[in-house]
Design an enzyme around this catalytic site. Structure first.
Site, short mmCIF file in Angstrom:
data_model
loop_
_atom_site.label_atom_id
_atom_site.label_comp_id
_atom_site.label_asym_id
_atom_site.label_seq_id
_atom_site.Cartn_x
_atom_site.Cartn_y
_atom_site.Cartn_z
N GLY A 19 0.79 -1.23 0.00
CA GLY A 19 0.00 0.00 0.00
C GLY A 19 0.82 1.27 0.00
O GLY A 19 0.26 2.37 -0.16
N GLY A 21 4.93 3.32 -0.69
CA GLY A 21 6.32 3.32 -1.17
C GLY A 21 6.57 2.44 -2.38
O GLY A 21 5.80 2.43 -3.35
N ARG A 42 -0.35 -3.54 7.53
CA ARG A 42 -1.10 -3.47 8.79
C ARG A 42 -2.24 -2.46 8.72
O ARG A 42 -3.28 -2.64 9.32
CB ARG A 42 -0.16 -3.11 9.95
CG ARG A 42 0.79 -4.23 10.33
CD ARG A 42 1.92 -3.72 11.18
NE ARG A 42 2.67 -2.68 10.49
CZ ARG A 42 3.66 -2.00 11.03
NH1 ARG A 42 4.02 -2.22 12.27
NH2 ARG A 42 4.31 -1.08 10.33
N ARG A 69 4.01 -10.67 11.00
CA ARG A 69 4.68 -11.33 12.12
C ARG A 69 3.80 -12.40 12.75
O ARG A 69 4.25 -13.17 13.58
CB ARG A 69 5.07 -10.29 13.19
CG ARG A 69 6.19 -9.37 12.70
CD ARG A 69 6.44 -8.23 13.66
NE ARG A 69 5.41 -7.20 13.57
CZ ARG A 69 5.53 -5.98 14.10
NH1 ARG A 69 6.63 -5.65 14.75
NH2 ARG A 69 4.57 -5.09 13.97
N SER A 107 16.46 -1.64 22.59
CA SER A 107 15.90 -2.59 23.57
C SER A 107 15.67 -3.92 22.84
O SER A 107 15.61 -3.95 21.60
CB SER A 107 14.56 -2.05 24.09
OG SER A 107 13.60 -2.09 23.06
N TYR A 149 23.33 -3.72 2.02
CA TYR A 149 24.09 -4.03 3.24
C TYR A 149 23.76 -5.42 3.79
O TYR A 149 24.23 -5.80 4.85
CB TYR A 149 23.98 -2.92 4.29
CG TYR A 149 22.60 -2.55 4.77
CD1 TYR A 149 21.78 -3.46 5.45
CD2 TYR A 149 22.12 -1.25 4.60
CE1 TYR A 149 20.54 -3.10 5.92
CE2 TYR A 149 20.86 -0.88 5.06
CZ TYR A 149 20.07 -1.82 5.72
OH TYR A 149 18.83 -1.48 6.18
#
Ligand code: HXC
Ligand code: NAP
Length: 283
Positions: A19, A21, A42, A69, A107, A149
């Site tokens: 949806g 880019g 999402r 996920r 984190s 990369y």
């Protein structure tokens, strides 16, 4: 477009992150070449907008709000695409998550957020499509959107780098394992292509955005149609013998970063004269 209008006629193509880019650019290009689309991401409102635009060109579009996920939901979505269109021909693993950060500031949840989208999500989608292709004896093509990369690694985007390296390994591994089932694996490694999603997270300042273009030896960032043209070719039947390959499209950016002496571009002609004079003379 440089292709015949029916290059992808009636191919059913699932694009994750389709949806926005580059995913949406591919959706428009593939649709204009005769494909039928399934788009997931999402945000339902983003998918609705994409469907409205594509609908103006009478391009068939199925959408589903989906977090890749969640493996069970991926499986259900792929089932529903098979029910809706009766088939699936191409999976484009385009969805990704990324942001720049010093690694020591991350984190565990930040690591998981990116790795679970890029590596696990890509794997779940590939598995959901692949096992159905194998069960039905139906050929298929997987196009993975990776990055340069993936093979060099890169500081400050380390979860993305390790996850994209995993996607590269997935591409090459399944190219061999699933070839007997006529399931092809191809990948594109783009350099910088300005999109809202990438630029807001990777080049959030004007200075960083300017530098992104300056790093490219070709002297500019990528244009969406350059990527969509390559993608359309790679998923078409014309590329049937390309399997396990990653095509870089970056104006030479990664090579410039990789060559040990490339930074010497900062030297002036006078500097070079002085350096030449300092070199050992013929004995
Ligand atoms: C440090 C951050 C962070 C940041 C989020 N986190 N952003 N940590 N710096 N900038 C941390 C949060 O504090 C949280 O940890 C954890 O990450 C999860 O954050 P959520 O917001 O709950 O995650 P989620 O909603 O799942 O969103 C995932 C996301 C987000 C990756 C963080 O950016 C996203 O939705 N991205 C999707 C689109 C995208 O990234 N597009 C760019 C692709 S470009 P704690 O511990 O605080 O709970 C690309 C190009 C590569 O890949 C090459 C370019 C040239
Ligand atoms: P983008 O617009 O942010 O695209 C990412 C897409 O992934 C969004 O549509 C997003 O939609 C979707 N997505 C993210 N997490 C998801 C999840 N958990 N489940 C389902 N969908 C999810 O960025 P882009 O620049 O077009 O990137 C597209 C691809 O190109 C990515 O693989 C990226 O790594 C690669 N790439 C881009 C560049 C570049 O310069 N732009 C360079 C190299 C590689 P939702 O947020 O609605 O879920």
């Amino acid at each position: 477009m440089i292709f015949d209008r029916d290059l992808l006629k009636d191919k059913v193509i699932l694009i994750t992150g389709g949806g926005t880019g580059l995913g949406f650019e591919m959706a428009q290009a593939f649709g204009s070449l005769g494909a039928k689309l399934a788009l997931v991401g999402r945000r339902q409102e983003v998918l609705d907008r994409a469907r409205a635009v594509l609908g103006q060109g009478n391009i068939p579009v199925w959408t589903r709000s989906l977090d890749i996920r969640d493996a069970a939901k991926v499986d259900t979505a792929v089932d529903d695409i098979f029910s809706h269109y009766g088939r699936l021909d191409v999976l484009v693993n385009n969805a990704a998550g990324n942001f720049i950060s010093p690694t020591e500031r991350l984190s565990p949840r930040a690591v998981d957020a990116v790795v679970n989208i890029v590596l696990h999500g890509t794997f779940y989608c590939t598995l959901a499509a692949g096992k159905r292709w194998i069960d039905r004896g139906h050929p298929g093509t997987v196009l993975n959107i990776t990055t340069t990369y993936a093979w060099t690694g890169s500081g400050y985007v380390v979860p993305s780098a390790v996850a994209k390296a995993g996607v590269l390994a997935l591409t090459r591994s399944l190219a061999v394992e699933w070839a007997p089932h006529h399931i092809r694996q191809v990948a594109i490694a783009p350099g910088p292509f300005p999109t809202e999603g990438a630029w807001s997270r990777l080049m959030p300042t004007e200075e960083l955005a300017t530098e992104a273009g300056q790093r490219v030896p070709w002297g500019r960032v990528g244009r969406p149609e350059e990527l969509t043209t390559l993608a359309a070719y790679l998923i078409s039947d014309a590329a049937d013998y390309i399997n396990g390959e990653v095509i870089t499209i970056d104006g030479g950016e990664w090579l410039k970063g990789a060559g040990m002496f490339n930074a010497l571009e900062r030297l002036s002609p006078e500097d070079w004269d002085k350096i030449r004079a300092m070199m050992p003379k013929k004995p």
